[in-house]
Design a protein around this motif. Structure first.
Motif, short mmCIF file in Angstrom:
data_model
loop_
_atom_site.label_atom_id
_atom_site.label_comp_id
_atom_site.label_asym_id
_atom_site.label_seq_id
_atom_site.Cartn_x
_atom_site.Cartn_y
_atom_site.Cartn_z
N ILE A 31 0.88 -1.00 -0.13
CA ILE A 31 0.04 -0.04 0.11
C ILE A 31 0.89 1.08 -0.03
O ILE A 31 0.62 2.22 -0.61
N TYR A 34 2.32 1.70 -3.44
CA TYR A 34 1.35 2.36 -4.48
C TYR A 34 0.96 3.82 -4.13
O TYR A 34 0.74 4.24 -5.28
N MET A 35 0.96 4.15 -2.99
CA MET A 35 0.63 5.56 -2.74
C MET A 35 1.91 6.28 -3.04
O MET A 35 1.74 7.56 -3.21
N ASP A 37 3.68 5.82 -5.91
CA ASP A 37 4.02 5.58 -7.13
C ASP A 37 5.02 4.59 -7.27
O ASP A 37 5.77 4.48 -8.41
N LEU A 199 -15.88 8.50 16.23
CA LEU A 199 -14.80 9.35 15.97
C LEU A 199 -13.70 9.54 17.13
O LEU A 199 -12.38 9.26 17.04
N THR A 203 -9.89 7.48 17.10
CA THR A 203 -8.64 8.40 17.14
C THR A 203 -7.78 7.95 18.33
O THR A 203 -6.71 7.73 18.23
N PHE A 294 -7.27 -1.69 6.63
CA PHE A 294 -6.80 -0.91 5.51
C PHE A 294 -6.82 0.50 5.86
O PHE A 294 -5.99 1.46 5.39
N ILE A 295 -7.74 1.15 6.66
CA ILE A 295 -7.93 2.52 7.01
C ILE A 295 -6.69 2.93 7.85
O ILE A 295 -6.27 3.90 7.68
N TRP A 298 -3.79 3.25 5.42
CA TRP A 298 -4.40 4.24 4.69
C TRP A 298 -3.80 5.79 5.30
O TRP A 298 -3.23 6.65 4.70
N VAL A 299 -4.21 5.78 6.49
CA VAL A 299 -4.08 6.91 7.48
C VAL A 299 -2.62 7.03 7.67
O VAL A 299 -2.35 8.18 7.48
N TRP A 301 -0.14 6.40 5.80
CA TRP A 301 0.50 6.75 4.78
C TRP A 301 0.14 8.31 4.12
O TRP A 301 0.26 8.68 3.01
N THR A 302 -1.07 8.76 4.93
CA THR A 302 -1.51 10.15 4.46
C THR A 302 -1.12 11.17 5.41
O THR A 302 -0.64 12.24 4.92
N LEU A 303 -1.17 10.84 6.78
CA LEU A 303 -0.89 11.99 7.88
C LEU A 303 0.45 12.16 8.18
O LEU A 303 1.04 11.06 8.52
N PHE A 306 1.88 13.95 14.74
CA PHE A 306 1.72 14.81 15.54
C PHE A 306 3.02 15.38 16.20
O PHE A 306 3.79 14.35 16.44
#
Lengths: 338, 168
Positions: A31, A34-35, A37, A199, A203, A294-295, A298-299, A301-303, A306
């Motif tokens: 993952i 792929y994120m 490239d 939520l 978190t 997966f989430i 996903w998170v 490799w996104t955020l 902190f």
């Protein structure tokens, strides 16, 4: 007889989870590739399918290095604590309703205790001992800082985690995870009643499992490798395993508490042949859990990570008030409905 | 962006951004889209890169296809200009028109820095930079390339010769 059945269930669950962890590592690498490239590992076996075995073989064959003046016993104990605690949280997760073998109903959870939620909370907070002890015993400043951060983080997030679950417990009126699932199966999923609580919970669960954006205990740019800086070989591998295992546990917990566990809306399992129903239930549960895993990735490799003070701010000034508001709101609505 | 007085710059956020979760979802859509972009990875041993003519790979000696004789006249300018002293030339006489040829021509590929000075200084366009960049040795003495490895037929080097004609 009960003991034998429980033992078989334990062995199956542990083997499945450890195998899943090996492939989750591969999945995460794919993952992330792929994120960014890239293609990711694809050399070992078809499409890189044997990469986990190569990784594990490498870890097993590596030398176990213990730093000078480290506390050898605690240093060896810490990863064992981590993995034991992470795996034992799986004991109360309901993977399905029950299967029938030889006319006997066998429930698809290892231990159906009536304080399931409490037990999971206890186990997930014990996980911090492994991390803190590894940080303390390594005789390294980076490890120590990682361990300290981990305990501080745990204290800040445990409260909101617990408080956000109470909303669910008030609605379903039970601490048993299987009853929480059956209650959701007959009505709406808890996510509908508890969006805010969900939520806060997700978190806090990210912080609890030390995953990005809250992976401060191992923040590699600042702390080299954090609490596992001084670990090598399979001891390091155990920390890795426990991180992914606790990821599976918290995904399973999110599914059980908020997304109806093994139940599906408009599907009546009771009308089906029990063993076929059990298979569908398990597949449903695993699919839902997989989505949350997966989430998680996903998170990650996104955020970005902190900062330490931001983490504390979020924990104490935002999450805790939100959890309390959620708790009071749920209580008020329940009272009004009654 | 506003300056709050103590030197720290604090970005001004709208209420929507302060909620944080919408922005996280925004970020996650970006990474999700990124997963379906074409990949940059080149599967190296199977998929090889054909460098453009401007690329300076290992220096080689040009051999005329028709005669099978190298262009080099063993003037020794390349050895003289080489900043890392990688080239060694020993001249000898020949009955051919060019009168001199390199009896021994060695380039130590561990010393070569691929600067291309030898190519620039060569009056006969006899030593030029090839496209070959895959250089591995298991022993230092394997790294000294003699004439057996350096002589390359002209037909394989047309790209670079064309490039030199155009830009030099």
């Amino acid at each position: 007889m009960i003991a034998v059945v429980a033992l078989i269930k334990i062995i199956v669950v542990v083997l499945v989870v450890l195998g899943a962890v090996a492939y989750l590592v591969l999945l995460e690498r794919k993952i992330s590739a792929y994120m960014q490239d890239r293609i990711g590992p694809n050399r070992v076996g078809p499409k890189g399918m044997f990469q986990p075995f190569a990784d594990i073989l490498k870890l097993v064959l590596k030398e176990l290095i213990v730093p000078e003046q480290a506390n050898g016993f605690v240093h060896a104990l810490a990863p064992v604590i981590s993995i034991t605690v992470a795996l034992s949280a799986l004991a109360v997760i309901p993977f399905g309703n029950y299967i029938v073998i030889g006319g006997q109903k066998i429930s698809l959870m290892i231990a159906n205790v009536n304080i399931g939620v409490l037990y999971i909370l206890a186990m997930s907070s014990l996980g911090v001992y492994g991390i803190t002890l590894s940080g303390w015993s390594s005789n390294s400043k980076y490890s120590l800082l990682g361990g300290l951060r981990s305990s501080a983080q745990m204290i800040s997030y445990e409260l909101s985690l617990g408080l956000s679950i109470i909303g669910v417990l008030m609605i379903d009126g039970t601490l048993r995870l299987d009853r929480i699932v059956t209650a959701q199966g007959s009505g709406l999923w808890n996510i509908v009643y508890q969006p805010l609580g969900f939520l806060v919970f997700i978190t806090a669960a990210f912080a609890e499992t030390n995953r990005l954006p809250f992976d401060l205990p191992e923040a590699e740019p600042e702390l080299v490798g954090g609490y596992h800086t001084e670990y090598s070989g399979m001891r390091w591998g155990l920390f890795f395993l426990s991180e992914y295992t606790s990821m599976i546990v918290s995904s399973a917990l999110i599914v059980t508490l908020y997304f109806g566990g093994w139940s599906l809306p408009y599907v009546d399992y009771a009308a089906m042949f029990p063993n076929i129903a059990a298979i569908i239930e398990i597949v449903t549960f695993l699919a839902k859990t997989g989505i949350f895993i997966f989430i998680y990735m996903w998170v990650r490799w996104t955020l970005p990570r902190f900062r330490y003070d931001q983490l504390m701010n979020v924990g104490w000034k935002i999450m805790l008030p939100l959890a309390i508001v959620n708790l009071l709101g749920t209580g008020a609505v329940l009272l009004a409905v009654k | 962006m506003t300056n709050n007085g103590n030197g720290k710059i604090k970005p001004k956020m709208t209420f929507w951004e302060k909620l944080y979760f919408p922005e996280i979802i925004h970020g996650m859509t970006i990474t999700m889209k990124a997963m379906f972009r074409p990949k940059f990875t080149r599967q190296y041993p199977e998929e090889r890169w054909n460098p453009p003519p401007v690329f300076r790979g290992r220096p080689v000696l040009v051999v005329e296809d028709e005669t099978g004789v190298e262009r080099c006249v063993a003037c020794g300018l390349c050895a003289r200009v080489c900043p890392s002293l990688a080239i060694q030339v020993q001249a000898a006489e020949t009955e051919l028109d060019k009168e001199r040829y390199p009896e021994l021509f060695e380039i130590n590929m561990l010393r070569c820095i691929f600067c291309g000075f030898c190519e620039e200084v060569c009056p006969e366009e006899a030593i030029i930079m090839s496209k070959d960049f895959e250089l591995t040795f298991s022993e230092p003495k394997d790294a000294i390339f003699g004439k057996d490895k350096l002589l390359i037929p002209r037909s394989q080097l047309e790209d670079r010769l064309e490039f030199l004609k155009q830009y030099r």
